[in-house]
Design an enzyme around this catalytic site. Structure first.
Site, PDB file in Angstrom:
ATOM      1  CB  SER A   9      -6.504   1.774  -3.344  1.00 19.27           C
ATOM      2  OG  SER A   9      -7.122   1.299  -4.513  1.00 19.27           O
ATOM      3  NE  ARG A  10      -4.465  -5.170   0.322  1.00 19.45           N
ATOM      4  CZ  ARG A  10      -5.515  -5.151   1.104  1.00 19.45           C
ATOM      5  NH1 ARG A  10      -6.709  -5.350   0.606  1.00 19.45           N
ATOM      6  NH2 ARG A  10      -5.386  -4.946   2.388  1.00 19.45           N
ATOM      7  CB  VAL A  11      -6.920  -3.592  -7.886  1.00 20.88           C
ATOM      8  CG1 VAL A  11      -6.596  -4.966  -7.381  1.00 20.88           C
ATOM      9  CG2 VAL A  11      -8.274  -3.149  -7.420  1.00 20.88           C
ATOM     10  CG  ASP A  16     -10.370  -5.617  -4.426  1.00 19.58           C
ATOM     11  OD1 ASP A  16      -9.984  -6.770  -4.312  1.00 19.58           O
ATOM     12  OD2 ASP A  16     -11.415  -5.288  -5.024  1.00 19.58           O
ATOM     13  N   GLY A  17      -8.964  -3.237  -0.485  1.00 22.27           N
ATOM     14  CA  GLY A  17      -8.333  -2.070   0.133  1.00 22.27           C
ATOM     15  C   GLY A  17      -9.331  -1.366   1.023  1.00 22.27           C
TER      16      GLY A  17
END
Ligand code: ATP
Ligand code: MG
Length: 594
Positions: A444-446, A419-420
């Site tokens: 950092s996607r979430v 997720d990143g």
């Protein structure tokens, strides 16, 4: 066969796999004398299929003491015993009728070849993928290839004990690992046996190493922060509990250090940490364990070590084993942080195995399923729903790149699974910017959803400011006369970069990060030279933590910060820093006075 019914001189034939010993022989002769008188001659006949026990034949009398024979007798006996019992236990009767002792014989196979930790085995047609087999000397192996007439197996342990032709037994179980609270503070190998010289660990349960990842229904959104204690990460690339964030960079760029600091930062936060070392030098791992122990972090940490000197099969299963240990805690509702250091070496170990197993090589000689190797591992990180206890497992896989090449096979695979990524750069690292996080390439996607309101409010536009600074830095590299506002912006950017530097083993608490971020965005560090910033920042933290004690505590515990409270903190920072700057000017003026 003619001599079997020879009645003139009665002959008894003893049939077994191995020649009987002298004592056995004389016991047998005594038995025959007692039963049939003096005129019986005993001869031996070999039958390799009779592994357990023997058979004795005299004319039409057959004494079957082989395992199968005894089983058959037992079945017959029970059957006879039940015959008169009517319908009392029909279930038992049918079960016994279905039972076939011959099937037992199929559970033993034979080693065809053994080489480099890989064995091929014949004669186990029912063995399944991933099943554990027992070889001679108790060596365990795992089924990896299922072919028509043979199976390929990886061996966990010393393959010198396994010889061609030696027997192999099925266990009907997939590879599992002991798990439990007792493993906290321990260093274990990939099969869960302690290797730290301590006492054996009492397991609370066994879990399969490989298990399916929780499905969507079992999960809930990532909404709690997993703080690393590193200001460069928590402010701009926040990680949430249940997230998978890749740490990627060339060798010696501080990848392990980021993971280690994150573990240190979990002290007192009720997070179970698991560090899986794959293919590293045993000495580096023991240094890491020492440094965790010295800082009191081993109390809540498990280290799983499959070092470079361990066979490739152990390196291959190590991350799955660590993951299974983590799942145990996650399913109990606890939060888990797991570090896989590193997955490039894991892929290399798997490539070695696959080539030895005769699988065809694909891109960069890795087997075709190398993506699945890591996706099925990282998918198991999760934030479980409240019905399932609400536990979480956050994964920090580490990948080593060659000369910063993130487009190689394994890095691109893992970047797309996670997720990143935190991209650590050699140039930054050697220029002293540590942790060497490349702000442009990291993401950092979430985790943003998981940031506390306090952090969100303090972070402000810092990422954007830094992006602008980096662009401006490139543009102004060769120009000598800059206007005042450009100079100020450059100074501001430099100051920010300096504030993001952090010594190893010194994770910052949340309120400390908030103070630094607020002070920096108030441009309160502009009155200081770049080299002074570190010491000024230290004094600022000491002062504000003391002066605004209640507010700092609230930030750490509740993670909240109202606009008024932010203003209050900002004033406190600005007041202190202006006083410091004034003091500095006085000192300079005094020094200049004749
Ligand atoms: P490898 O590729 O060998 O695994 P790595 O990328 O994991 O290396 P580390 O072992 O974490 O890198 O760090 C390399 C060296 O840099 C170590 O000696 C470590 O102590 C030092 N180091 C890492 N981070 C920092 C930091 N923030 N401040 C000072 N020194 C650091
Ligand atoms: Mg490392």
């Amino acid at each position: 066969m003619s001599n079997r019914n020879d009645t003139a001189v009665r002959q008894a034939i003893l049939i077994s796999a191995a020649r009987p010993g002298v004592a056995q022989w004389s016991r047998m002769e005594a038995f025959l004398r007692e039963r049939y008188g003096e005129d019986v001659e005993l001869v031996w006949q070999k039958d390799a299929s009779l592994r357990n026990g023997f058979r004795l034949e005299i004319g039409d009398d057959v004494y079957d003491w082989s395992l199968e024979g005894r089983m058959r007798q037992l079945a017959h006996h029970v059957h006879e015993a039940l015959r008169g019992a009517g319908d009392v236990i029909p279930l038992l009767r049918s079960a016994i009728e279905e039972w076939q002792p011959e099937a037992l014989a199929q559970n033993t196979g034979t080693v065809l070849t053994v080489e480099d930790g890989i064995a091929t085995v014949s004669g186990l047609p029912d063995a399944f993928y991933g099943e554990i087999l027992i070889f001679s000397d108790g060596v365990r192996g795992m089924v990896q290839n299922l072919e028509r007439d043979e199976i390929g197996c990886i061996l966990f342990g010393d393959d010198s004990a396994v010889e061609q032709g030696s027997p192999v037994y099925r266990t009907n179980r997939v590879a599992g690992i002991p798990v439990g609270e007792g493993f906290l503070g321990r260093v274990v190998d990939a099969l869960g046996s302690p290797i730290d010289g301590g006492a054996p660990v009492e397991a609370e349960a066994y879990r399969p190493m490989e298990s399916p990842a929780p499905d969507i229904i079992a999960r809930q959104p990532v909404n709690q922060p997993m703080e690393t204690g590193l200001i460069a990460i928590d402010s701009m690339f926040p990680i949430g509990r249940g997230q998978r964030e890749l740490i990627i960079g060339d060798r010696q760029t501080g990848k392990t250090a980021v993971a280690l600091d994150t573990i240190l930062n979990q002290r007192g936060k009720d997070v179970v940490c698991i560090y899986v070392a794959i293919g590293q030098k045993a000495s580096s791992v023991s240094q890491l364990v020492n440094s965790l122990r010295r800082r009191g972090a081993m109390d809540y940490t498990i280290v799983v070590n499959a070092s470079a000197s361990d066979p490739a099969p152990l390196q291959y299963v190590a991350p799955y084993a660590g993951c299974a240990m983590g799942e145990y805690f996650m399913e109990k509702g606890q939060d888990v942080l797991i570090v896989y250091d590193d997955l490039s070496k894991h892929a290399v170990a798997y490539r070695a195995l696959s080539l030895l197993l005769g699988r065809s090589p694909g891109r960069e000689a890795y087997p075709g399923d190398v993506f699945y190797l890591h996706s099925r591992l990282l998918e198991r990180a999760a934030h479980l729903s409240d019905e399932l206890g609400g536990g979480s497992m956050t994964a920090l896989p580490i990948v080593e790149t060659q000369a910063g090449d993130v487009s190689a096979y394994i890095p691109t695979n893992i970047i797309s699974i996670t997720d990143g990524q935190l991209f650590l750069e050699s140039d930054l690292f050697f220029s002293g910017q540590r942790p060497a996080v490349n702000i442009g390439l990291s993401v950092s996607r979430v985790g943003g959803d998981a940031q506390t309101p306090a952090m969100k409010r303090a972070t402000g536009s810092i990422r954007l400011d830094l992006a602008q600074y980096r662009e401006m830095e490139v543009f102004t590299q060769f120009s000598s006369d800059l206007d005042e506002s450009t100079r100020r912006q450059l100074r501001y950017g430099q100051g920010l970069m300096r504030l993001l530097r952090q010594k190893q083993y010194h994770p910052l608490q949340q309120h400390e990060q908030v103070i630094l971020l607020i002070a920096a965005q108030a441009h309160a560090f502009l009155d200081f030279e770049i080299d002074e910033i570190e010491s000024v920042a230290q004094r600022l933290l000491a002062h504000v933590s003391e002066a605004e004690h209640a507010l700092c505590q609230k930030i750490d515990q509740a993670g909240s910060l109202s606009p008024e409270e932010r203003a209050q903190l900002k004033d406190s920072c600005v007041d202190f820093l202006s006083a410091e700057a004034a003091k500095k000017k006085d000192v300079i003026r005094d020094a200049k006075r004749p």
